[in-house]
Every structure is written in C-alpha cells, then in structure tokens.
Write a protein that holds these residues in place. Structure first.
Motif, mmCIF file in Angstrom:
data_model
loop_
_atom_site.group_PDB
_atom_site.id
_atom_site.type_symbol
_atom_site.label_atom_id
_atom_site.label_comp_id
_atom_site.label_asym_id
_atom_site.label_seq_id
_atom_site.Cartn_x
_atom_site.Cartn_y
_atom_site.Cartn_z
ATOM 1 N N HIS A 57 4.288 5.159 -5.724
ATOM 2 C CA HIS A 57 3.983 5.435 -7.180
ATOM 3 C C HIS A 57 3.131 6.614 -7.698
ATOM 4 O O HIS A 57 3.509 7.141 -8.649
ATOM 5 C CB HIS A 57 3.369 4.015 -7.709
ATOM 6 C CG HIS A 57 3.076 3.991 -9.093
ATOM 7 N ND1 HIS A 57 4.019 3.829 -10.099
ATOM 8 C CD2 HIS A 57 1.842 4.099 -9.970
ATOM 9 C CE1 HIS A 57 3.492 3.736 -11.498
ATOM 10 N NE2 HIS A 57 2.331 4.033 -11.220
ATOM 11 N N GLU A 58 2.142 6.650 -7.134
ATOM 12 C CA GLU A 58 1.489 8.058 -7.408
ATOM 13 C C GLU A 58 2.241 9.410 -7.302
ATOM 14 O O GLU A 58 2.053 10.029 -8.014
ATOM 15 C CB GLU A 58 0.238 8.004 -6.294
ATOM 16 C CG GLU A 58 -0.918 6.967 -6.709
ATOM 17 C CD GLU A 58 -1.305 7.008 -8.117
ATOM 18 O OE1 GLU A 58 -1.471 8.094 -8.529
ATOM 19 O OE2 GLU A 58 -1.642 5.940 -8.635
ATOM 20 N N TYR A 83 1.105 12.504 -14.252
ATOM 21 C CA TYR A 83 -0.197 12.458 -13.737
ATOM 22 C C TYR A 83 -0.313 13.535 -12.949
ATOM 23 O O TYR A 83 0.553 13.359 -11.869
ATOM 24 C CB TYR A 83 -0.556 11.008 -13.286
ATOM 25 C CG TYR A 83 -2.131 11.114 -13.137
ATOM 26 C CD1 TYR A 83 -3.107 10.666 -14.235
ATOM 27 C CD2 TYR A 83 -2.565 11.386 -12.095
ATOM 28 C CE1 TYR A 83 -4.406 10.558 -13.919
ATOM 29 C CE2 TYR A 83 -3.972 11.436 -11.823
ATOM 30 C CZ TYR A 83 -4.843 10.982 -12.926
ATOM 31 O OH TYR A 83 -6.272 10.903 -12.418
ATOM 32 N N PHE A 84 -1.052 14.521 -12.973
ATOM 33 C CA PHE A 84 -1.089 15.577 -11.945
ATOM 34 C C PHE A 84 -1.984 15.477 -10.687
ATOM 35 O O PHE A 84 -3.155 14.746 -10.985
ATOM 36 C CB PHE A 84 -1.701 16.908 -12.596
ATOM 37 C CG PHE A 84 -1.646 18.064 -11.731
ATOM 38 C CD1 PHE A 84 -0.797 18.833 -11.174
ATOM 39 C CD2 PHE A 84 -3.044 18.217 -10.973
ATOM 40 C CE1 PHE A 84 -0.949 19.824 -10.278
ATOM 41 C CE2 PHE A 84 -3.248 19.137 -10.033
ATOM 42 C CZ PHE A 84 -2.025 20.058 -9.709
ATOM 43 N N HIS A 85 -1.566 15.449 -9.515
ATOM 44 C CA HIS A 85 -2.304 15.073 -8.439
ATOM 45 C C HIS A 85 -2.190 16.645 -7.618
ATOM 46 O O HIS A 85 -1.130 17.233 -7.240
ATOM 47 C CB HIS A 85 -1.662 14.254 -7.482
ATOM 48 C CG HIS A 85 -1.933 12.696 -7.866
ATOM 49 N ND1 HIS A 85 -3.190 12.094 -8.007
ATOM 50 C CD2 HIS A 85 -1.027 11.814 -8.375
ATOM 51 C CE1 HIS A 85 -3.104 10.865 -8.407
ATOM 52 N NE2 HIS A 85 -1.735 10.780 -8.632
ATOM 53 N N LEU A 106 0.775 -1.117 0.166
ATOM 54 C CA LEU A 106 -0.212 -0.061 -0.111
ATOM 55 C C LEU A 106 0.875 1.199 0.002
ATOM 56 O O LEU A 106 0.515 2.294 -0.712
ATOM 57 C CB LEU A 106 -1.010 -0.043 1.128
ATOM 58 C CG LEU A 106 -2.019 -0.882 1.180
ATOM 59 C CD1 LEU A 106 -2.984 -1.155 2.523
ATOM 60 C CD2 LEU A 106 -2.717 -1.158 0.060
ATOM 61 N N CYS A 107 1.890 1.211 0.610
ATOM 62 C CA CYS A 107 2.905 2.361 0.752
ATOM 63 C C CYS A 107 3.553 2.519 -0.577
ATOM 64 O O CYS A 107 3.772 3.681 -1.014
ATOM 65 C CB CYS A 107 4.115 2.207 1.750
ATOM 66 S SG CYS A 107 3.434 2.387 3.323
ATOM 67 N N PHE A 108 3.783 1.515 -1.337
ATOM 68 C CA PHE A 108 4.428 1.471 -2.584
ATOM 69 C C PHE A 108 3.372 2.053 -3.623
ATOM 70 O O PHE A 108 3.892 2.937 -4.687
ATOM 71 C CB PHE A 108 5.097 0.095 -3.101
ATOM 72 C CG PHE A 108 5.552 -0.155 -4.382
ATOM 73 C CD1 PHE A 108 7.051 0.585 -4.534
ATOM 74 C CD2 PHE A 108 4.723 0.003 -5.697
ATOM 75 C CE1 PHE A 108 7.494 0.419 -5.915
ATOM 76 C CE2 PHE A 108 5.331 -0.066 -6.927
ATOM 77 C CZ PHE A 108 6.865 0.171 -6.981
ATOM 78 N N VAL A 109 2.230 1.771 -3.488
ATOM 79 C CA VAL A 109 1.216 2.645 -4.291
ATOM 80 C C VAL A 109 1.224 3.787 -4.164
ATOM 81 O O VAL A 109 0.969 4.767 -5.060
ATOM 82 C CB VAL A 109 -0.238 1.585 -3.884
ATOM 83 C CG1 VAL A 109 -1.367 2.666 -4.593
ATOM 84 C CG2 VAL A 109 -0.344 0.443 -4.444
ATOM 85 N N CYS A 110 1.266 4.444 -2.853
ATOM 86 C CA CYS A 110 1.367 5.796 -2.608
ATOM 87 C C CYS A 110 2.524 6.445 -3.285
ATOM 88 O O CYS A 110 2.619 7.519 -3.940
ATOM 89 C CB CYS A 110 1.104 6.080 -1.203
ATOM 90 S SG CYS A 110 -0.752 5.708 -0.500
ATOM 91 N N ARG A 145 -1.060 14.862 -2.637
ATOM 92 C CA ARG A 145 0.380 14.399 -2.630
ATOM 93 C C ARG A 145 0.740 14.411 -0.957
ATOM 94 O O ARG A 145 1.114 13.489 -0.587
ATOM 95 C CB ARG A 145 1.113 15.188 -3.509
ATOM 96 C CG ARG A 145 0.973 15.100 -4.821
ATOM 97 C CD ARG A 145 1.877 16.216 -5.631
ATOM 98 N NE ARG A 145 1.304 17.161 -5.885
ATOM 99 C CZ ARG A 145 1.655 18.369 -5.876
ATOM 100 N NH1 ARG A 145 3.123 18.472 -5.623
ATOM 101 N NH2 ARG A 145 1.180 19.549 -6.252
ATOM 102 N N LYS A 146 0.153 15.372 -0.340
ATOM 103 C CA LYS A 146 0.334 15.237 1.219
ATOM 104 C C LYS A 146 -0.108 14.073 1.888
ATOM 105 O O LYS A 146 0.434 13.459 2.681
ATOM 106 C CB LYS A 146 -0.216 16.670 1.803
ATOM 107 C CG LYS A 146 0.619 17.814 1.330
ATOM 108 C CD LYS A 146 0.148 19.206 2.234
ATOM 109 C CE LYS A 146 0.796 20.479 1.839
ATOM 110 N NZ LYS A 146 0.574 21.438 2.519
ATOM 111 N N LYS A 147 -1.334 13.880 1.523
ATOM 112 C CA LYS A 147 -2.069 12.624 1.922
ATOM 113 C C LYS A 147 -1.150 11.222 1.785
ATOM 114 O O LYS A 147 -1.104 10.551 2.584
ATOM 115 C CB LYS A 147 -3.208 12.110 1.280
ATOM 116 C CG LYS A 147 -4.216 13.392 2.218
ATOM 117 C CD LYS A 147 -5.796 13.275 1.430
ATOM 118 C CE LYS A 147 -6.761 14.199 1.914
ATOM 119 N NZ LYS A 147 -8.013 14.286 1.250
#
Length: 90
Positions: free
Chosen positions: A35-36, A45-47, A29-33, A52-54
């Motif tokens: 990756h984002e 990809y814009f976030h 799950l940390c890796f998913v974050c 991004r802070k989350k």
C-alpha cells in the motif's frame, strides 16, 4: 524456517503504519508495505527511494504480493518529489 508474525513485525521498516488490531498476519504486513508503494506510485504520498527499497525488500523476503510490489515499485521510480503534495521526510 518459517517466519512468525512477531519476527516479521520486528523487521517491518521503521515508520511504517501498523495497526495491531487490523494487522495480525505476515500477509497483512506485506500488504501494508504494498500500500505504501502504491501511494507513491499513484502520486499521493512521496517516500524516499531508500524507504521504497525497504518496503520492496520486506515483501520479497516474506513472499506475499511480490509480483505486484515489483510492478508498483517500478512505476514509482518515474515519480519525482515535485509530483507530490505529501512528502515523507525520512
């Protein structure tokens, strides 16, 4: 107290892509974050900054990929919405 996968999953930022077949650990799950955050830092990809802070907060809380996430987050701070083709509307 050590967090369980289910506890971490409940705290995963809303809207984060999660595949229940592939992601079975807190580390994944940390890796998913991470990756984002990387998608943003690379200009793919814009976030919004709040999202991004989350992602960064989630990673820091659960302790996987913290140094990498902080570096990637810092790189992404220099990106503006105009730098992206894909934009997250959250």
């Amino acid at each position: 107290m050590t967090a369980t996968f289910e506890q971490a999953l409940k705290q995963l930022p809303e809207g984060t892509y999660y595949d229940h077949f592939a992601h079975k650990t807190i580390e994944s799950l940390c890796f998913v974050c991470l990756h984002e955050l990387d998608l943003h830092a690379e200009g793919e990809y814009f976030h919004p900054l709040a999202m991004r802070k989350k992602y960064l907060k989630f990673i820091e809380k659960f302790g996987f990929y913290v140094d990498e996430a902080r570096k990637v987050y810092a790189i992404g701070l220099g990106k503006t919405k105009a730098d992206f083709i894909y934009i997250d509307s959250q």
